[in-house]
Design a protein around this motif. Structure first.
Motif, PDB file in Angstrom:
ATOM      1  N   ASN A   9      55.060  29.815   3.593  1.00  0.00           N
ATOM      2  CA  ASN A   9      53.817  30.590   3.714  1.00  0.00           C
ATOM      3  C   ASN A   9      52.738  30.110   2.747  1.00  0.00           C
TER       4      ASN A   9
ATOM      5  N   ARG B 231      49.520  35.923  11.125  1.00  0.00           N
ATOM      6  CA  ARG B 231      49.395  34.494  10.815  1.00  0.00           C
ATOM      7  C   ARG B 231      50.542  34.011   9.921  1.00  0.00           C
ATOM      8  N   LYS B 232      50.967  34.845   8.958  1.00  0.00           N
ATOM      9  CA  LYS B 232      52.094  34.468   8.101  1.00  0.00           C
ATOM     10  C   LYS B 232      53.365  34.277   8.944  1.00  0.00           C
TER      11      LYS B 232
ATOM     12  N   LYS C 249      53.057  31.110  10.936  1.00  0.00           N
ATOM     13  CA  LYS C 249      53.093  29.901  10.118  1.00  0.00           C
ATOM     14  C   LYS C 249      54.534  29.492   9.832  1.00  0.00           C
TER      15      LYS C 249
ATOM     16  N   GLU D 138      54.371  27.271  13.231  1.00  0.00           N
ATOM     17  CA  GLU D 138      53.529  26.168  12.758  1.00  0.00           C
ATOM     18  C   GLU D 138      54.324  25.147  11.953  1.00  0.00           C
TER      19      GLU D 138
END
Length: 706
Positions: free
Chosen positions: A60, A103-104, A107, A111
């Motif tokens: 993260n 988003r965390k 990710k 991601e």
């Protein structure tokens, strides 16, 4: 050169267990472990020294990718890349989802796997990449939307890499391990059920030790990475609950009609039932998936042991909702293990043990979990009988649906000929009472169609008969040199003998110099008893006595063996040529590994016309079974080859049909079981079970109605 495995999320859970498993098993493997906390890895570092390289990194953090990149620049190759790192939070409903938390999650879960795989592509050379995911395809779980969507993304990401990267560079797959006892799982169990309803079920599973261990999952992942062929590894995704065939070995099951299981619904099923839902990894699951034939090993998604009709209806609703096949287990004696369906739901009817007499004492009602020995002992107390098979552990209902042949069949007909009512739950969840006057088409079909073809038969009512007053039972054996003469006499006895006499003929597995031809007999005749049989040829070893009927029904059948079985139906006499070839085949059997048996028909079995029931063998005389036996599957290839070769050589003497209770497997044409009734039964299957919910031989050539 040492091979290199890169594992993300190696500091805990499945990633930690897999790191340990690989280091322990492969002394020439270097493991690069990326983790957020390295404390759990330090004992492994002390043990394996330079074979384990640890890089502590928080995915993260904004600098995470740069840190991974710098570390991997020191290595020119990556042979295995395993993405175990994952984040389940935020556990909130969509209406409360914060964008930063979203988003965390993505990710870590989506991601970083993408970026690390991109980074390693230039280091791959016929490498393997494994993404740890959830149920495939991922399904929504209330309160865990960010996690679900990220895992759905991982599945698609795997497919995209598979499309764009050639197999010479790397092969890609994703794996759904099921519910595993990890720190992430612990976080889920701490969530409020108001936000995450699934948490209640997972807490119950944890309390009942029904979660998989990380060590067990790691063993399967290790096998998938190291032993499964590259083609199998890279051309599909894996679900451990469906794809495991033997411990640490995977089966290459068909890619068609893989059911989409809604995890939320599957786990909540238990809350709607009084019975038990067993899933992979639990003691009950392992116990209940076993069948009599130890050469068969199947892995359903779940095994349900209902306690009531309500439970069964809930299971059918669930299976209809998620398009899962259902199989029904009574005694589990089917030779091909049809009671256990791979990748589906098994209804284990063990709790349905009710046996009750009608008010007038002329009928008995029998539950779906009752075995032959249970009913025989119950009826012995009132001096009554139902024609049943001779194996004590066979399920009464399963045997009856296929016909049911035993000592009393030549006198009173098949088990199915004595049924006055079936209670059956259909694919739409309705309970029907099927009699000659109510649903007569089903009454006709259920007497001989075999298995759970149309629904779940929860009980059967039989007409009762008085128990025999005089019974002579036992075994008579001669040296194998007398086999031709004995089999000719046996053929005449079956075709011309009294209905009150029932005789099996068999050559049991043995070493050649000890082999015998044996007659196992049952007779109510005082004038044509088994002593008459013993006089067929001199030199007989006689073990017969006057007995109670219940004693004759207490035969012992060897258990714990792998069985390889083929059979055929014979009309008319046993010819000299048939006997000669049969004996020649037996001589070629591997020592102590096979036998041949003849079941008699005729008598009252032929009193009903060929069209009165679905059972088609009214005009047949014998069933010839060729059986190979192995302990722990040792030498199974040689034994199985002998069975197939013997069957092939005897086939010209068979009439082309098969007995439904001696299942020949999916490779057999439906017409072999149902003959002239095939078209009618298929039409009934389409009408009563259009989505083919209940597995069975009838659906082999039917497409479901969508």
């Amino acid at each position: 050169m040492k091979k290199i495995a890169v594992i993300t999320g190696a500091g805990s859970g499945i990633g930690l267990a897999l790191t340990n498993e690989l280091l322990f098993e492969y002394s020439q493997l270097l493991v690069i472990a990326f983790c957020r906390n390295k404390d759990n890895l330090l004992p492994l570092k002390n043990r394996y020294k330079d074979r384990l390289l640890i890089r502590q990194v928080d995915f993260n953090h904004n600098a995470a990718f740069a840190s991974v990149k710098r570390f991997l620049e020191n290595y020119q190759q990556v042979d295995y890349l395993v993405h175990c790192a994952g984040l389940v939070s935020p556990i909130v409903k969509l209406s409360s989802l914060n964008l930063d938390d979203w988003r965390k999650n993505h990710k870590v879960n989506l991601e970083m796997p993408l970026l690390i795989t991109q980074l390693c592509i230039i280091k791959f050379n016929r490498s393997r990449v494994l993404f740890l995911t959830s149920d495939h395809p991922i399904t929504p779980v209330t309160g865990a939307s960010a996690y679900c969507i990220s895992k759905a993304g991982i599945n698609t990401l795997t497919d995209c890499f598979r499309q764009e990267v050639t197999a010479n560079i790397a092969v890609f797959t994703s794996v759904a391990p099921g519910n595993v006892d990890t720190p992430m799982q612990a976080e889920i169990r701490q969530a409020s059920s108001d936000v995450l309803p699934l948490s209640d079920v997972l807490r119950e599973m944890h309390g009942e030790n029904k979660l998989l261990t990380t060590a067990l999952v790691a063993k399967y992942l290790k096998e998938l990475l190291m032993s499964v062929s590259r083609t199998s590894f890279g051309t599909r995704s894996w679900n451990l609950l469906k794809d495991i065939n033997e411990p640490y070995h995977f089966t290459h099951i068909s890619e068609t009609r893989e059911p989409i299981v809604q995890t939320d619904s599957a786990l909540l099923l238990q809350r709607k039932m009084s019975g038990e839902v067993s899933t992979f990894g639990s003691v009950q699951y392992e116990k209940r998936r076993q069948v009599f034939n130890k050469a068969v090993s199947k892995y359903p998604i779940m095994i349900v042991t209902p306690k009531s009709v309500h439970d069964i209806i809930e299971v059918i609703k669930f299976a209809n909702k998620v398009s899962l096949p259902i199989s029904i287990k009574g005694g589990g004696h089917g030779i091909k293990g049809a009671a256990i369906v791979d990748g589906g739901v098994v209804l284990d009817m063990a709790n349905f043990q009710d046996i009750s007499l009608s008010a007038d004492g002329r009928h008995v009602s029998v539950g779906a979990g009752v075995k032959n020995k249970h009913l025989d002992h119950f009826l012995s107390r009132i001096n009554k009988v139902v024609p049943l098979g001779t194996c004590p552990d066979v399920g009464v209902i399963g045997a009856t649906l296929g016909g049911g042949i035993g000592f009393l069949s030549r006198k009173h007909g098949l088990s199915c000929d004595n049924v006055t009512r079936f209670d059956i739950i259909m694919a739409d969840g309705k309970l029907l009472k099927v009699t000659p006057h109510k649903h007569p088409d089903l009454y006709w079909a259920l007497r001989g169609c075999g298995g759970g073809q149309f629904g779940v038969v929860v009980s059967i009512e039989f007409a009762l008969h008085p128990a025999p007053e005089f019974v002579e039972g036992g075994t008579i054996a001669w040296p194998i040199s007398e086999a031709k003469n004995i089999l000719k006499a046996y053929s005449h006895a079956v075709l011309e003998g009294p209905k009150s006499q029932f005789l099996y003929a068999y050559i049991a597995h043995s070493v050649p110099h000890k082999a015998n031809i044996s007659i196992m007999g049952f007779s109510e005749s005082r004038s044509h008893g088994l002593k008459t049989v013993s006089s067929w040829r001199e030199g007989a070893t006689v073990s017969i006595d006057r007995k109670q009927y219940i004693e004759c029904q207490s035969n012992n059948y060897e258990s714990g063996l792998g069985l390889y079985w083929q059979h055929g139906i014979i009309q008319g006499e046993l010819t000299d040529k048939f006997i000669d070839i049969l004996l020649a085949c037996y001589k070629e059997c591997p020592d102590d590994s096979g036998g041949i048996m003849l079941d008699p028909l005729c008598g009252a079995i032929q009193d009903k016309g060929t069209n009165e029931t679905a059972f088609i063998h009214r005009n047949a005389s014998f069933i010839c079974s060729i059986t190979g036996l192995t302990k722990q599957n040792q030498g199974k290839e040689l034994v199985a080859a002998w069975v197939q070769d013997t069957y092939k050589r005897l086939t010209p003497f068979f009439n082309g049909y098969a007995y439904q209770n001696y299942d020949m497997g999916e490779e057999s044409a439906v017409i072999e079981y149902f003959g002239q009734h095939t078209e009618k039964l298929i039409a009934m299957k389409k009408r009563y079970d259009p989505n083919l919910r209940f597995v069975g031989s009838l659906q082999a050539h039917i497409s479901p109605v969508l």
